[in-house]
Design a protein around this motif. Structure first.
Motif, PDB file in Angstrom:
ATOM      1  N   PRO A  83       0.806  -1.228   0.000  1.00 29.39           N
ATOM      2  CA  PRO A  83       0.000   0.000   0.000  1.00 29.39           C
ATOM      3  C   PRO A  83       0.839   1.278   0.000  1.00 29.39           C
ATOM      4  O   PRO A  83       0.364   2.323  -0.448  1.00 29.39           O
ATOM      5  N   GLN A  84       2.058   1.211   0.477  1.00 27.12           N
ATOM      6  CA  GLN A  84       2.916   2.403   0.516  1.00 27.12           C
ATOM      7  C   GLN A  84       3.588   2.660  -0.812  1.00 27.12           C
ATOM      8  O   GLN A  84       3.683   3.806  -1.254  1.00 27.12           O
ATOM      9  N   THR A  85       4.076   1.603  -1.459  1.00 27.62           N
ATOM     10  CA  THR A  85       4.868   1.771  -2.686  1.00 27.62           C
ATOM     11  C   THR A  85       4.106   1.421  -3.954  1.00 27.62           C
ATOM     12  O   THR A  85       4.514   1.828  -5.045  1.00 27.62           O
ATOM     13  N   GLY A  86       3.054   0.613  -3.828  1.00 28.56           N
ATOM     14  CA  GLY A  86       2.329   0.163  -5.003  1.00 28.56           C
ATOM     15  C   GLY A  86       3.038  -0.967  -5.735  1.00 28.56           C
ATOM     16  O   GLY A  86       2.603  -1.402  -6.798  1.00 28.56           O
ATOM     17  N   VAL A  87       4.135  -1.454  -5.173  1.00 25.43           N
ATOM     18  CA  VAL A  87       4.925  -2.511  -5.809  1.00 25.43           C
ATOM     19  C   VAL A  87       4.272  -3.859  -5.548  1.00 25.43           C
ATOM     20  O   VAL A  87       3.918  -4.186  -4.419  1.00 25.43           O
ATOM     21  N   TRP A  88       4.141  -4.640  -6.612  1.00 21.88           N
ATOM     22  CA  TRP A  88       3.595  -5.997  -6.511  1.00 21.88           C
ATOM     23  C   TRP A  88       4.673  -6.942  -6.012  1.00 21.88           C
ATOM     24  O   TRP A  88       5.841  -6.779  -6.350  1.00 21.88           O
ATOM     25  N   PRO A  89       4.306  -7.966  -5.223  1.00 17.98           N
ATOM     26  CA  PRO A  89       5.296  -8.944  -4.777  1.00 17.98           C
ATOM     27  C   PRO A  89       5.877  -9.715  -5.965  1.00 17.98           C
ATOM     28  O   PRO A  89       5.207  -9.878  -6.985  1.00 17.98           O
ATOM     29  N   ALA A  90       7.105 -10.167  -5.818  1.00 15.12           N
ATOM     30  CA  ALA A  90       7.731 -10.979  -6.876  1.00 15.12           C
ATOM     31  C   ALA A  90       6.977 -12.298  -6.974  1.00 15.12           C
ATOM     32  O   ALA A  90       6.551 -12.864  -5.978  1.00 15.12           O
TER      33      ALA A  90
END
Length: 127
Positions: free
Chosen positions: A119-126
């Motif tokens: 939620p902070q970075t918007g990065v999806w998990p690998a």
């Protein structure tokens, strides 16, 4: 599930219009809540359902103070992990307010949350 329309439920209040009647987004939220309840018998321990599609026609305005009953009819069985609910809303006069379908998918709660973006970075998990 029965609801009474309040000022907080209006299109003016939720930003979906400029009239003080039941907002379509609020109506859809009520319909979705009914599908969550109706989906419970289809889930096992550790599972939940998530909404995947909404096809709803909002047919009639409901003023503040009006009552709306929402109903979700569960399918006889899931199709794979998919559930399609017939939904409707009826006002206190017995008039049809909305009708449609809402789809939900049965998911493993922990796996679903682990796959969601940060939620902070918007990065999806690998993967």
């Amino acid at each position: 599930m029965r609801h009474e329309v309040t000022d907080a439920d209006t299109a003016t209040s939720v930003g979906s219009g400029d009239v003080p009647v039941l907002a379509t987004p609020r109506l859809i939220a009520w319909l979705e809540a009914a599908t969550v309840r109706a989906a419970a018998p289809f889930t096992a321990a550790g599972q939940t359902t998530v909404g995947t599609a909404i096809r709803v026609q909002h047919l009639r305005a409901t003023r503040v103070g009006g009552r709306v009953e929402v109903v979700a009819e569960a399918p006889a069985a899931a199709v794979g992990r998919r559930l399609t609910f017939l939904v409707r809303a009826v006002d206190g006069a017995g008039e049809l307010v909305a009708t449609g379908e809402i789809d939900r998918a049965i998911v493993d709660r922990q796996r679903f949350l682990a796959a969601a973006p940060d939620p902070q970075t918007g990065v999806w998990p690998a993967r």
